[in-house]
Every structure is written in structure tokens, then in C-alpha cells.
Design a protein around this motif. Sequence first.
Motif, PDB file in Angstrom:
ATOM      1  N   MET A 137      45.070-113.030 -16.080  1.00  0.00           N
ATOM      2  CA  MET A 137      43.920-113.525 -16.822  1.00  0.00           C
ATOM      3  C   MET A 137      42.671-112.900 -16.218  1.00  0.00           C
ATOM      4  SD  MET A 137      42.709-117.479 -17.444  1.00  0.00           S
ATOM      5  CE  MET A 137      41.410-117.872 -18.626  1.00  0.00           C
ATOM      6  N   LEU A 138      41.782-112.410 -17.064  1.00  0.00           N
ATOM      7  CA  LEU A 138      40.493-111.893 -16.621  1.00  0.00           C
ATOM      8  C   LEU A 138      39.431-112.913 -16.998  1.00  0.00           C
ATOM      9  CD1 LEU A 138      39.009-109.531 -15.261  1.00  0.00           C
ATOM     10  CD2 LEU A 138      38.635-108.587 -17.553  1.00  0.00           C
ATOM     11  N   LEU A 139      38.773-113.466 -15.997  1.00  0.00           N
ATOM     12  CA  LEU A 139      37.859-114.593 -16.183  1.00  0.00           C
ATOM     13  C   LEU A 139      36.434-114.194 -15.851  1.00  0.00           C
ATOM     14  CD1 LEU A 139      37.433-117.695 -16.630  1.00  0.00           C
ATOM     15  CD2 LEU A 139      37.865-117.959 -14.166  1.00  0.00           C
ATOM     16  N   GLY A 140      35.519-114.389 -16.786  1.00  0.00           N
ATOM     17  CA  GLY A 140      34.101-114.179 -16.547  1.00  0.00           C
ATOM     18  C   GLY A 140      33.424-115.484 -16.181  1.00  0.00           C
ATOM     19  N   THR A 141      32.544-115.443 -15.205  1.00  0.00           N
ATOM     20  CA  THR A 141      31.777-116.635 -14.820  1.00  0.00           C
ATOM     21  C   THR A 141      30.352-116.224 -14.466  1.00  0.00           C
ATOM     22  OG1 THR A 141      32.745-116.418 -12.593  1.00  0.00           O
ATOM     23  CG2 THR A 141      33.645-118.141 -14.015  1.00  0.00           C
ATOM     24  N   ASP A 142      29.393-116.930 -15.029  1.00  0.00           N
ATOM     25  CA  ASP A 142      27.997-116.710 -14.678  1.00  0.00           C
ATOM     26  C   ASP A 142      27.705-117.442 -13.380  1.00  0.00           C
ATOM     27  OD1 ASP A 142      25.516-115.610 -15.066  1.00  0.00           O
ATOM     28  OD2 ASP A 142      24.813-117.141 -16.464  1.00  0.00           O
ATOM     29  N   LEU A 143      26.980-116.800 -12.484  1.00  0.00           N
ATOM     30  CA  LEU A 143      26.735-117.340 -11.155  1.00  0.00           C
ATOM     31  C   LEU A 143      25.340-117.959 -11.046  1.00  0.00           C
ATOM     32  CD1 LEU A 143      28.312-114.449  -9.040  1.00  0.00           C
ATOM     33  CD2 LEU A 143      29.413-116.540  -9.887  1.00  0.00           C
ATOM     34  N   ARG A 144      25.178-118.825 -10.035  1.00  0.00           N
ATOM     35  CA  ARG A 144      23.918-119.531  -9.822  1.00  0.00           C
ATOM     36  C   ARG A 144      22.769-118.552  -9.630  1.00  0.00           C
ATOM     37  NH1 ARG A 144      23.366-125.123  -8.248  1.00  0.00           N
ATOM     38  NH2 ARG A 144      21.177-124.511  -8.093  1.00  0.00           N
ATOM     39  N   LYS A 145      21.631-118.879 -10.229  1.00  0.00           N
ATOM     40  CA  LYS A 145      20.382-118.123 -10.108  1.00  0.00           C
ATOM     41  C   LYS A 145      19.231-119.117 -10.131  1.00  0.00           C
ATOM     42  CE  LYS A 145      22.147-115.619 -13.507  1.00  0.00           C
ATOM     43  NZ  LYS A 145      23.554-115.476 -13.124  1.00  0.00           N
ATOM     44  N   PRO A 146      18.023-118.700  -9.816  1.00  0.00           N
ATOM     45  CA  PRO A 146      16.880-119.622  -9.904  1.00  0.00           C
ATOM     46  C   PRO A 146      16.727-120.171 -11.323  1.00  0.00           C
ATOM     47  CG  PRO A 146      16.283-117.703  -8.617  1.00  0.00           C
ATOM     48  CD  PRO A 146      17.631-117.413  -9.202  1.00  0.00           C
ATOM     49  N   ALA A 147      16.379-121.442 -11.412  1.00  0.00           N
ATOM     50  CA  ALA A 147      16.291-122.123 -12.709  1.00  0.00           C
ATOM     51  C   ALA A 147      15.395-121.409 -13.715  1.00  0.00           C
ATOM     52  CB  ALA A 147      15.827-123.568 -12.505  1.00  0.00           C
ATOM     53  N   PRO A 148      14.222-120.862 -13.330  1.00  0.00           N
ATOM     54  CA  PRO A 148      13.373-120.207 -14.342  1.00  0.00           C
ATOM     55  C   PRO A 148      14.061-119.052 -15.059  1.00  0.00           C
ATOM     56  CG  PRO A 148      12.110-120.672 -12.364  1.00  0.00           C
ATOM     57  CD  PRO A 148      13.543-120.957 -12.022  1.00  0.00           C
ATOM     58  N   ILE A 149      14.963-118.355 -14.386  1.00  0.00           N
ATOM     59  CA  ILE A 149      15.689-117.261 -15.035  1.00  0.00           C
ATOM     60  C   ILE A 149      16.550-117.808 -16.169  1.00  0.00           C
ATOM     61  CG2 ILE A 149      17.493-115.522 -14.703  1.00  0.00           C
ATOM     62  CD1 ILE A 149      16.437-115.106 -11.885  1.00  0.00           C
ATOM     63  N   PHE A 186      24.016-115.277 -32.279  1.00  0.00           N
ATOM     64  CA  PHE A 186      24.430-115.123 -30.884  1.00  0.00           C
ATOM     65  C   PHE A 186      24.503-113.651 -30.495  1.00  0.00           C
ATOM     66  CE2 PHE A 186      27.562-114.723 -27.461  1.00  0.00           C
ATOM     67  CZ  PHE A 186      26.909-115.482 -26.499  1.00  0.00           C
ATOM     68  N   GLU A 187      24.968-112.796 -31.408  1.00  0.00           N
ATOM     69  CA  GLU A 187      24.961-111.365 -31.119  1.00  0.00           C
ATOM     70  C   GLU A 187      23.526-110.880 -30.851  1.00  0.00           C
ATOM     71  OE1 GLU A 187      27.551-109.211 -30.747  1.00  0.00           O
ATOM     72  OE2 GLU A 187      28.826-110.997 -30.855  1.00  0.00           O
ATOM     73  N   ALA A 188      22.557-111.422 -31.587  1.00  0.00           N
ATOM     74  CA  ALA A 188      21.158-111.057 -31.354  1.00  0.00           C
ATOM     75  C   ALA A 188      20.686-111.557 -29.993  1.00  0.00           C
ATOM     76  CB  ALA A 188      20.279-111.620 -32.469  1.00  0.00           C
ATOM     77  N   ILE A 189      21.090-112.762 -29.610  1.00  0.00           N
ATOM     78  CA  ILE A 189      20.735-113.299 -28.292  1.00  0.00           C
ATOM     79  C   ILE A 189      21.198-112.352 -27.187  1.00  0.00           C
ATOM     80  CG2 ILE A 189      21.285-115.143 -26.634  1.00  0.00           C
ATOM     81  CD1 ILE A 189      21.345-117.067 -29.061  1.00  0.00           C
ATOM     82  N   CYS A 190      22.385-111.799 -27.356  1.00  0.00           N
ATOM     83  CA  CYS A 190      22.960-110.922 -26.332  1.00  0.00           C
ATOM     84  C   CYS A 190      22.150-109.640 -26.143  1.00  0.00           C
ATOM     85  CB  CYS A 190      24.405-110.579 -26.684  1.00  0.00           C
ATOM     86  SG  CYS A 190      25.516-111.999 -26.603  1.00  0.00           S
ATOM     87  N   GLU A 191      21.297-109.303 -27.116  1.00  0.00           N
ATOM     88  CA  GLU A 191      20.454-108.107 -27.012  1.00  0.00           C
ATOM     89  C   GLU A 191      19.098-108.405 -26.387  1.00  0.00           C
ATOM     90  OE1 GLU A 191      21.528-105.138 -27.699  1.00  0.00           O
ATOM     91  OE2 GLU A 191      23.466-105.833 -28.486  1.00  0.00           O
ATOM     92  N   LEU A 192      18.771-109.675 -26.188  1.00  0.00           N
ATOM     93  CA  LEU A 192      17.451-110.028 -25.676  1.00  0.00           C
ATOM     94  C   LEU A 192      17.298-109.624 -24.211  1.00  0.00           C
ATOM     95  CD1 LEU A 192      17.150-113.625 -27.187  1.00  0.00           C
ATOM     96  CD2 LEU A 192      15.934-111.572 -27.969  1.00  0.00           C
ATOM     97  N   PRO A 193      16.134-109.140 -23.820  1.00  0.00           N
ATOM     98  CA  PRO A 193      15.943-108.739 -22.417  1.00  0.00           C
ATOM     99  C   PRO A 193      16.081-109.914 -21.455  1.00  0.00           C
ATOM    100  CG  PRO A 193      13.852-108.687 -23.617  1.00  0.00           C
ATOM    101  CD  PRO A 193      14.936-108.864 -24.641  1.00  0.00           C
ATOM    102  N   GLU A 194      15.777-111.115 -21.900  1.00  0.00           N
ATOM    103  CA  GLU A 194      15.860-112.291 -21.021  1.00  0.00           C
ATOM    104  C   GLU A 194      17.308-112.717 -20.756  1.00  0.00           C
ATOM    105  OE1 GLU A 194      12.046-112.187 -23.197  1.00  0.00           O
ATOM    106  OE2 GLU A 194      14.143-112.249 -23.891  1.00  0.00           O
ATOM    107  N   TYR A 195      18.240-112.305 -21.644  1.00  0.00           N
ATOM    108  CA  TYR A 195      19.634-112.762 -21.547  1.00  0.00           C
ATOM    109  C   TYR A 195      20.469-111.638 -20.930  1.00  0.00           C
ATOM    110  CZ  TYR A 195      23.799-115.403 -22.947  1.00  0.00           C
ATOM    111  OH  TYR A 195      24.971-116.138 -22.955  1.00  0.00           O
ATOM    112  N   GLY A 196      20.466-111.573 -19.614  1.00  0.00           N
ATOM    113  CA  GLY A 196      21.135-110.479 -18.922  1.00  0.00           C
ATOM    114  C   GLY A 196      22.630-110.647 -18.758  1.00  0.00           C
ATOM    115  N   LEU A 197      23.143-111.803 -19.118  1.00  0.00           N
ATOM    116  CA  LEU A 197      24.544-112.126 -18.881  1.00  0.00           C
ATOM    117  C   LEU A 197      25.484-111.134 -19.563  1.00  0.00           C
ATOM    118  CD1 LEU A 197      25.949-115.742 -19.218  1.00  0.00           C
ATOM    119  CD2 LEU A 197      27.208-113.798 -20.100  1.00  0.00           C
ATOM    120  N   THR A 198      25.273-110.872 -20.847  1.00  0.00           N
ATOM    121  CA  THR A 198      26.186-110.011 -21.600  1.00  0.00           C
ATOM    122  C   THR A 198      26.185-108.596 -21.055  1.00  0.00           C
ATOM    123  OG1 THR A 198      25.877-111.349 -23.587  1.00  0.00           O
ATOM    124  CG2 THR A 198      26.752-109.133 -23.892  1.00  0.00           C
TER     125      THR A 198
END
Length: 330
Positions: free
Chosen positions: A197-209, A52-64
Motif C-alpha cells: 500500500m502506498l499511503l500519502g499523509t500531510d504533515l504538521r505545519k504552522p496553522a496559518p499555512i 477540487f481539481e481547481a483547488i489543487c492548482e492554487l498556489p496556497e494549496y501545496g499539498l498536491t
Amino acid sequence: MRRERHVMLISTPDSTSATEAFAADVRTGLTRGGQKELPSKYLYDALGSKLFEAICELPEYGLTRADERLLQAHAGRIAARLPGPAIVCELGSGSGRKTRYVLEAMARRDPVRYMPIEISPEALSLCERELADIANVAFAGIAREYLDGLAEAAAGRAPVERMLVLFLGSTLGNFTPPEDGAFLASVRRFLEPGDAMLLGTDLRKPAPIFIRAYDDPLGVTAAFNLNLLARINRELDAGFDLAQFRHEATFNETSSSVEMHLRSLRRQSVDIAAAQCTIEFNDGETIWTENSHKYTLGEVERIVNAAGFEISAQWVDRAWPFAETLLEAA
């Protein structure tokens, strides 16, 4: 500045009870009628956490990176809202790299007790190594489920300490609505007026992303998902042939969620000795391993208010739409 640091893993379940719980969850999830499921928390063993740490470094995974940008930019504002000695409890810390910004900002003024709560002892060790150099922060990791660990942290707080609960990344989205709101309400019960509480939430984006982020070309996310079957083989004496399963990620428009599945490539039977069961798979049948709900800002406001919080501040990353919301215990 004075350096205060210690490491204490408390209430760590013994290996026997942890294995029994794992076996019971696997048996329940794979023998129920209809869709087979496995809890996503079991993706994070020692190898899974590294993947998972490696996933967070991927260019496609902008969330982290979006999460980290917001924390770096607004750590001072977050710290200013919690003056005085504090306990920082992080639900699912991972390596703790992003948390550094908040801890450093808070520790410049007052002592901080940092209590990451992780089901994986390996993740806690990684977190301690990442954050060991921060002055004025005492480290006390709790290897428990989120709410069990939070209960222990709340029971041990001093009267003068305020509590900040961190729930970063997109982990809230792993709860299928309305379970996400129910979880936030459970967290709220451990907090007192003035806590936050500090809450992170990923927001809606186009499905292909989302599809590129959860099914990357390098196959790191596929390895992360398939490692769950490998873990069952290692820890529960199972006979999964990983070559006979394929990782898949889909976006469910109706539920606004990314779903990760493992699809059986043929009709097959798999023995799981420690769970005392044999699982039959049809050709094309899937195991649902993770749900990641994606939010709108309006949805975030609705569920946090219903859970007993008020929004004190909210910051949104525009490059990868993602929100950090600072909540006060109402």
C-alpha cells in the motif's frame, strides 16, 4: 509496446439507491443533537470534483504538488518492489494525474490492471480520459465506496497478481483518529503477504499555512464547500439559500486537524423534501463538512504498524512537508 486498455464500470449503484442513501445521510447528519455534520464524500459530485481539481492548482494549496513531486521522483523504486503482473487499486483517484508516474513505471515491465475506486462516476470518467494513453495498462473503474470496491477487486484477482493499493493525497486525514487506523486495518484484511500500500499523509505545519490553503483568497474552496448545499438543493429538493451561509476553515490544535464548516448567517429553517425533514439553524450555527488530520512521522509509523503493515520505504517532501509511505502487508 503493446497497448492494452479497456473501460469497465462495475457495481455502479443505481441512481435511486444512491439518492436514498444521500438523503438518509443528510437527514442523520443534520438532525442529530449537537454539532451538525455532513459526510465529506458528498463534496465530490461532478461540479465538486472540478472545483477540487481547481483547488489543487492554487498556489496556497501545496499539498498536491508535494504529492506529485514525490511520486515522480520515486515511481521507479515503488515499481521495483512489486515485480510481476499487478493490480493497482486506487482509493479516491480523482483525475488520476499523479498516478500516471506509478502506472507508467510499473507497465514498462509487466501488464497492469488499474482499478480506481471512486464514489463519483464522473470522477472515474475524468480519470479514464487522463490515463487512456498509457500502454500495457487495462483500466477498470469501480464506482463504489472504498472498502466495497476493494473487496470486489480482491475477489477478482488472479493467483499470479500482486496488489498495490494507492491512498494518495491527504484522504486518510478525513478519518478522525482512531478511525484512520481502523480504516487501514480494514484495507489490510484484503491484502496478502507480498502486497503493498502506498499511503500519502500531510504533515504538521504552522496553522496559518493551513488556513490559507483551505480558505484561499480567490474563494475556490468556499465555492467547493458551498456546492454541497447546492447539491442538496439539486438532488434532494431542498431550499438552502447559499447567500445565508459562509465557508470557514479553522485549525484545531488539540486534534491537529483542519476543520471546514458552513456557518449559518441568521436564524433560519430549511426544508429538504427528499429527506423528509426541516432543519432549524440558529444564528452562527455551523455544519461540519470536512476534517483533515495532519500527522507527524511518528504518528504515521504507529498507526500503520498497529494496522498490520510494515514500512518498506518513506519519502518526505521538504518544500511542503508531506510523506509518501510504502507499506508491506505484514
